[in-house]
Design a protein around this motif. Structure first.
Motif, PDB file in Angstrom:
ATOM      1  N   ILE A 117       0.871  -1.174   0.000  1.00 50.27           N
ATOM      2  CA  ILE A 117       0.000   0.000   0.000  1.00 50.27           C
ATOM      3  C   ILE A 117       0.907   1.221   0.000  1.00 50.27           C
ATOM      4  O   ILE A 117       1.673   1.431   0.942  1.00 50.27           O
ATOM      5  CB  ILE A 117      -0.928  -0.004   1.226  1.00 50.27           C
ATOM      6  CG1 ILE A 117      -1.761  -1.291   1.238  1.00 50.27           C
ATOM      7  CG2 ILE A 117      -1.813   1.228   1.230  1.00 50.27           C
ATOM      8  CD1 ILE A 117      -2.559  -1.519   2.499  1.00 50.27           C
ATOM      9  N   THR A 118       0.819   2.019  -1.074  1.00 50.48           N
ATOM     10  CA  THR A 118       1.708   3.158  -1.249  1.00 50.48           C
ATOM     11  C   THR A 118       0.897   4.437  -1.345  1.00 50.48           C
ATOM     12  O   THR A 118       0.013   4.544  -2.211  1.00 50.48           O
ATOM     13  CB  THR A 118       2.529   2.998  -2.549  1.00 50.48           C
ATOM     14  OG1 THR A 118       3.112   1.697  -2.569  1.00 50.48           O
ATOM     15  CG2 THR A 118       3.611   4.044  -2.644  1.00 50.48           C
ATOM     16  N   PRO A 119       1.166   5.424  -0.455  1.00 46.10           N
ATOM     17  CA  PRO A 119       0.445   6.692  -0.551  1.00 46.10           C
ATOM     18  C   PRO A 119       0.899   7.485  -1.773  1.00 46.10           C
ATOM     19  O   PRO A 119       2.047   7.398  -2.196  1.00 46.10           O
ATOM     20  CB  PRO A 119       0.803   7.412   0.746  1.00 46.10           C
ATOM     21  CG  PRO A 119       2.020   6.742   1.262  1.00 46.10           C
ATOM     22  CD  PRO A 119       2.082   5.384   0.673  1.00 46.10           C
ATOM     23  N   GLY A 120      -0.035   8.250  -2.338  1.00 52.14           N
ATOM     24  CA  GLY A 120       0.260   9.098  -3.488  1.00 52.14           C
ATOM     25  C   GLY A 120      -0.224  10.511  -3.247  1.00 52.14           C
ATOM     26  O   GLY A 120      -0.563  10.893  -2.123  1.00 52.14           O
ATOM     27  N   ALA A 121      -0.294  11.278  -4.300  1.00 46.25           N
ATOM     28  CA  ALA A 121      -0.751  12.670  -4.214  1.00 46.25           C
ATOM     29  C   ALA A 121      -2.271  12.727  -4.092  1.00 46.25           C
ATOM     30  O   ALA A 121      -2.975  11.775  -4.435  1.00 46.25           O
ATOM     31  CB  ALA A 121      -0.297  13.428  -5.458  1.00 46.25           C
TER      32      ALA A 121
END
Length: 119
Positions: free
Chosen positions: A76-80
């Motif tokens: 799970i990777t946070p983005g803009a």
């Protein structure tokens, strides 16, 4: 309300989905609950990474396609803009179950794609 926005990529052994308006912690909790309901053993590898395992690898090696064994990893990777990218990687090939086992893995990955698109 579903958090799912769109499927970014689906290739052999990988599903990548985009979600909006959810934190990494919330998504980790949602994925954990969903997968435990599906009979998976969920292990936290590190922040935002999960290992999903169902069945017994030893039994799969001994009895082949007669025994269920699935292993996937989730990142799970946070983005803009308050978006998250969730990647589901196939960790077991199903080779120990022969052609039937490999087909079982592909079918399970397609089922997971459906489940994750309803989060």
């Amino acid at each position: 309300m579903t958090l799912f926005v769109k499927n970014l990529q689906t290739v052999d052994g990988l599903i990548s989905n985009l979600y909006k308006n959810v934190s990494v912690e919330e998504m980790t909790k949602k994925v954990t609950e969903l997968m435990e309901q599906q009979g998976y053993n969920v292990t936290y590898d590190q922040f935002g990474n999960l290992i999903l395992e169902k069945g017994s690898r030893i039994k799969r090696l001994l009895l082949g396609a007669f025994v269920t064994y699935y292993k996937f990893s989730v990142t799970i990777t946070p983005g803009a803009d308050n978006e998250l990218t969730v990647n589901i990687f196939q960790q077991s090939s199903g080779m120990s179950g022969g052609l039937i086992g490999m087909n079982q893995i592909k079918t399970e990955l397609a089922r997971l794609n459906f489940l994750f698109s309803n989060i």
